[in-house]
Design a protein around this motif. Structure first.
Motif, PDB file in Angstrom:
ATOM      1  N   HIS A  85     -24.475  35.443 -73.870  1.00 28.60           N
ATOM      2  CA  HIS A  85     -24.649  34.732 -75.147  1.00 28.60           C
ATOM      3  C   HIS A  85     -23.286  34.297 -75.688  1.00 28.60           C
ATOM      4  O   HIS A  85     -23.129  33.145 -76.137  1.00 28.60           O
ATOM      5  CB  HIS A  85     -25.356  35.651 -76.144  1.00 28.60           C
ATOM      6  N   ASP A 144     -22.550  35.778 -82.696  1.00 27.05           N
ATOM      7  CA  ASP A 144     -22.742  34.621 -83.565  1.00 27.05           C
ATOM      8  C   ASP A 144     -21.802  34.673 -84.764  1.00 27.05           C
ATOM      9  O   ASP A 144     -21.185  33.670 -85.131  1.00 27.05           O
ATOM     10  CB  ASP A 144     -24.193  34.577 -84.064  1.00 27.05           C
ATOM     11  N   MET A 184     -18.196  33.912 -83.536  1.00 33.27           N
ATOM     12  CA  MET A 184     -17.894  32.735 -82.718  1.00 33.27           C
ATOM     13  C   MET A 184     -18.598  31.451 -83.122  1.00 33.27           C
ATOM     14  O   MET A 184     -18.212  30.373 -82.674  1.00 33.27           O
ATOM     15  CB  MET A 184     -18.257  33.030 -81.252  1.00 33.27           C
ATOM     16  N   LYS A 185     -19.627  31.543 -83.948  1.00 37.38           N
ATOM     17  CA  LYS A 185     -20.462  30.370 -84.167  1.00 37.38           C
ATOM     18  C   LYS A 185     -20.214  29.733 -85.525  1.00 37.38           C
ATOM     19  O   LYS A 185     -20.260  30.402 -86.560  1.00 37.38           O
ATOM     20  CB  LYS A 185     -21.935  30.774 -84.047  1.00 37.38           C
ATOM     21  N   ASP A 186     -19.963  28.439 -85.513  1.00 39.17           N
ATOM     22  CA  ASP A 186     -19.906  27.630 -86.731  1.00 39.17           C
ATOM     23  C   ASP A 186     -18.896  28.145 -87.749  1.00 39.17           C
ATOM     24  O   ASP A 186     -19.156  28.123 -88.955  1.00 39.17           O
ATOM     25  CB  ASP A 186     -21.298  27.542 -87.383  1.00 39.17           C
ATOM     26  N   LEU A 246     -21.408  30.460 -76.260  1.00 38.26           N
ATOM     27  CA  LEU A 246     -20.783  30.058 -77.520  1.00 38.26           C
ATOM     28  C   LEU A 246     -19.344  29.601 -77.317  1.00 38.26           C
ATOM     29  O   LEU A 246     -18.681  29.190 -78.271  1.00 38.26           O
ATOM     30  CB  LEU A 246     -20.813  31.221 -78.518  1.00 38.26           C
TER      31      LEU A 246
END
Length: 356
Positions: free
Chosen positions: A48, A242, A245-247, A52
């Motif tokens: 996952h 998440d 690392m995300k957004d 990312l």
């Protein structure tokens, strides 16, 4: 995901690196958010993170990180070794022991390590590491053999990282720092020697404690505002990947040290110590480490912090009372009344240790 150069290695690494401690199976009592993942669960979380944009995975030899090294080897085989940068480490200081450790790690991984660190080098072990025939010489030879691509030194001490930064055998450094304990990062930022080395930073969340007080984005943004290559985050779930690392937009300036203290002051009276490590005690007390244990007590690690303080605070106070010159007071840029704070720590242990 954004990417940065890893010093002069020629490698480009993701700004967020995957710390593999949380994917291990076994007993790690000091680890927050411990998940005890199976092989399939661990591989799913690592994959996952990979999707990312994470390409840097940091681990350590079995059994120091449990079976995380073995799981990372399986993941590298699954995802394609050419798609990953593997950072590995072992706490051996003798050259022969380090040589054997790297060979064992490569067997566990089923492949080579891009970076291999001498782990947790301290003042007692540093001369063994840097001397002829020490662990660093072993890594240099293993680099020539192709079992590793780059050699590294990992330490929580600025003076040791500075020594490593001046050593041509060292390619990459690994140190610790976060928005509270930023003193070492402040010094690294001002020292030109560090510019030629890759720098990985761990303890970004302060052992998982700071996210209760600050947004993850703020914690990561602060560390990445320094000249570092990657912030290593221990990740045990897809949700943690998440969050790290995300957004993330990293908008606006990182909070100042005073702003950080003002947030913590809502919960307790923090000692304004950045852990710059300038305060050298003539009797050997690691003042910055003692202050860290005080902070961690109030940040949520009561039992661990009190246990560490109880191992030496009485002796530190005794020697401090004996000291006539107190050079630490002049060394501290924050002008902390160090003897007074030590006395408070002694009272803290006396009041709480037997109850925790």
């Amino acid at each position: 995901m954004r990417y940065r150069k890893l010093g002069c290695t020629g490698l480009t690494v993701s700004e967020i690196g995957f710390g593999t401690i949380p994917v291990l199976q076994g007993s790690v009592p000091v680890l927050p958010d411990y998940y005890n993942l199976s092989d399939d669960e661990a591989l799913a979380v690592m994959e996952h993170a990979f999707h990312l944009g994470c390409n840097l995975y940091d681990t350590a030899i079995v059994p120091e990180y449990g079976d995380a090294e073995l799981k990372l080897g399986k993941f590298a085989s699954l995802i394609g070794r050419e798609n990953l940068i593997i950072s590995d480490k072992a706490r051996f200081y003798d050259g022969n022991e380090m040589y054997q450790a790297v060979e064992t790690s490569c067997e566990n991984l089923g492949t080579w390590a891009d970076i291999y660190f001498v782990h947790q080098v301290d003042f007692e072990s540093q001369d063994r590491v840097f001397q002829k025939g020490g662990a660093l010489d072993a890594l240099a030879e293993l680099k020539e053999r192709g079992l590793i691509r780059f050699a590294g030194i990992a330490s929580h001490y600025y003076d040791i990282l500075l020594r490593a930064a001046a050593d041509c055998r060292v390619d990459v450094l690994q140190g610790s720092g976060n928005l509270l304990e930023r003193g070492m990062l402040d010094r690294i930022k001002e020292e030109p020697l560090f510019r030629q080395k890759g720098l990985l930073v761990n303890k970004v969340y302060a052992a998982g404690l700071l996210p209760a007080f600050f947004p993850v984005e703020t914690l990561i943004k602060t560390v990445l505002s320094y000249p570092v290559s990657s912030a290593l985050i221990g990740i045990g779930t897809a949700a943690q990947a998440d969050a790290a690392m995300k957004d993330l937009t990293y908008s606006g300036p990182a909070p100042s040290f005073r702003q950080v203290l003002s947030v913590l002051e809502k919960s307790y009276a923090p000692i304004p110590c950045r852990r710059c490590q300038r305060c050298v005690c003539p009797y050997g007390t690691e003042i910055h480490t003692v202050f860290r244990q005080y902070q961690y007590f109030f940040l949520g690690k009561e039992h661990w912090a009190l246990g560490k303080l109880n191992m030496g605070i009485e002796e530190s106070i005794r020697m401090c009372r004996k000291c006539e010159t107190m050079p630490c007071l002049d060394m501290c840029p924050e002008r902390i009344r160090i003897p007074d704070e030590l006395e408070k720590l002694g009272k803290l242990v006396e009041d709480h240790y037997t109850r925790i």
